[in-house]
Structures are given as C-alpha cells and as structure tokens.
Design an enzyme around this catalytic site. Structure first.
Site, PDB file in Angstrom:
ATOM      1  N   HIS A 286      32.379 142.778   1.376  1.00 26.31           N
ATOM      2  CA  HIS A 286      32.425 142.908   2.840  1.00 26.31           C
ATOM      3  C   HIS A 286      31.291 142.126   3.501  1.00 26.31           C
ATOM      4  CE1 HIS A 286      29.422 145.995   1.894  1.00 26.31           C
ATOM      5  NE2 HIS A 286      29.017 145.893   3.150  1.00 26.31           N
ATOM      6  N   TYR A 287      30.124 142.125   2.863  1.00 28.74           N
ATOM      7  CA  TYR A 287      28.973 141.388   3.384  1.00 28.74           C
ATOM      8  C   TYR A 287      29.222 139.879   3.306  1.00 28.74           C
ATOM      9  CZ  TYR A 287      24.307 139.246   3.250  1.00 28.74           C
ATOM     10  OH  TYR A 287      23.216 138.438   3.463  1.00 28.74           O
ATOM     11  N   LEU A 288      29.702 139.427   2.155  1.00 27.45           N
ATOM     12  CA  LEU A 288      29.959 138.001   1.978  1.00 27.45           C
ATOM     13  C   LEU A 288      31.074 137.515   2.899  1.00 27.45           C
ATOM     14  CD1 LEU A 288      29.686 137.790  -1.918  1.00 27.45           C
ATOM     15  CD2 LEU A 288      27.979 137.076  -0.231  1.00 27.45           C
TER      16      LEU A 288
END
Length: 212
Positions: free
Chosen positions: A123-125
């Site tokens: 989700h961060y990437l």
C-alpha cells in the site's frame, strides 16, 4: 534558490535543512504541521518555517519558491488511510501548487519498489508510485529519488545509483546520504526528468549523479 522542504521535521527532512544551509548557496524554507517545531528547524538553518498541513489546503505554500523537495511521509505508525492522504494525495497537491506558482524543479523522495508495488508494504509503495506518476505527468521539471531502506548510520558521501538497480542483499542507505542526493539533484542538469534508485555504494554522490 529558495527551496521549500516539505516534511522538514522528519528524520531526513531535518538532515536536508541542515545540508542545504551548510553546504549550498540555497535558502531552505521548512514546511511543517506545527509551529512548535520552529525553533529547532531555525537552529538547523531554515530561513523560515511555514506551517501547513498536507491533509488541508497547501495551494499557497509554493508561492515565491524556486524549487520543492518533497520529503514528507505519514510514518510507519500510521495506517493505509494516512499513507494515501499524505504520501499520495498530499504529494499530488504539492505538485499542483508548484505548477501553479511556477516552481522550476520538483524533487520527490520516493522508495525503491515503487515501480512494482508488492509485499508487506504494497500500500505504501503503491501510494509512492501514484505520486511519482502524477509528478512525471505534470509538466514540471522533476527528479524522483528512490532509496532503499533508510538508516541512521553516518553518511559516507558515496552511493550506488542507477535508473534501475538490480535486487541485491544490501538495500540500505544512510539518511544523510539521501539528503545529500536530494539537495544535489537541484544542481546537476543530468538529474532532470529522471528517476534514480540509490543504495550505499562506492561512487561519490556528485559523480554518480553526473554519469547517471
């Protein structure tokens, strides 16, 4: 140049303010969420502290700035919702503001893996990838810096740097070296409109950027 450092109170942001103040002719302006951080950032070398929240209106913060370095992040202790509102949508709002006010160069702190988001921090990437793509398509002159795992080790002034680094066991880099790369990206024409992946390495940072 007048440089707006977004996320100036973060670990990398503070190092960036200090680097710009002591190792360049640029004037760093620190954007933070609270004026309680002002005294420390002024001591580090900020010309001025600008209080603004990436989750709110930031359309005016880039007025008068020559460049922006986006080093903000929601942090590891927050959930996916904050990652989207800060790392993704906050970055996009800053891109829009920079374009509207005629900023010359926008430097984005991203992450290795943003080109192919997967794994436990997918989700961060993915948020980083969407922010990067938005910047690339904005029409602004950009440099996107994608480091490996950030550490608090002493900076070396040397990196391994390429538009795409093949997977390797050692994927870390000191935050001080990342700050050095972010700042120097403003000064070397070869970094314009490029994505750079960086890890600890054996090339002097300025040389690595010149031969990218």
């Amino acid at each position: 140049m007048k440089i707006l450092v977004v996320g100036a109170n973060g670990h990398t942001g503070r190092l960036l303010i200090e680097y710009l103040a002591n190792n360049s002719d640029h004037h760093p302006y620190a954007m933070v969420r609270s004026n309680t951080q002002e005294e420390e950032l002024m001591k580090l070398g900020a010309v001025e502290v600008i209080v603004a929240d990436l989750e709110e209106d930031v359309s005016k913060v880039t007025i008068g700035m020559d460049a922006v370095i986006f080093a903000a992040g929601s942090g590891s202790k927050t959930g996916p919702d904050k990652t989207i509102t800060v790392d993704q949508e906050g970055a996009k709002k800053l891109v829009d503001a920079a374009k509207a006010s005629g900023v010359q160069h926008f430097v984005m702190l991203s992450s290795i893996g943003a080109d192919d988001p997967q794994g436990p921090i997918e989700h961060y990437l993915m948020a980083k990838r969407k922010a990067d793509d938005y910047l690339k398509n904005s029409g602004l002159t950009y440099s996107i810096v994608r480091p490996g795992h950030l550490t608090h080790d002493k900076p070396t002034g040397k990196v391994g740097l390429a538009e795409k680094i093949e997977l390797m066991d050692e994927r870390s880099i000191p935050r001080g070296d990342v700050a050095h790369v972010l700042a120097t990206s403003l000064e070397i024409d070869n970094t314009k409109n490029k994505i750079m992946e960086i890890l600890s390495g054996d090339k002097e940072i300025e040389l690595a950027l010149e031969i990218l």
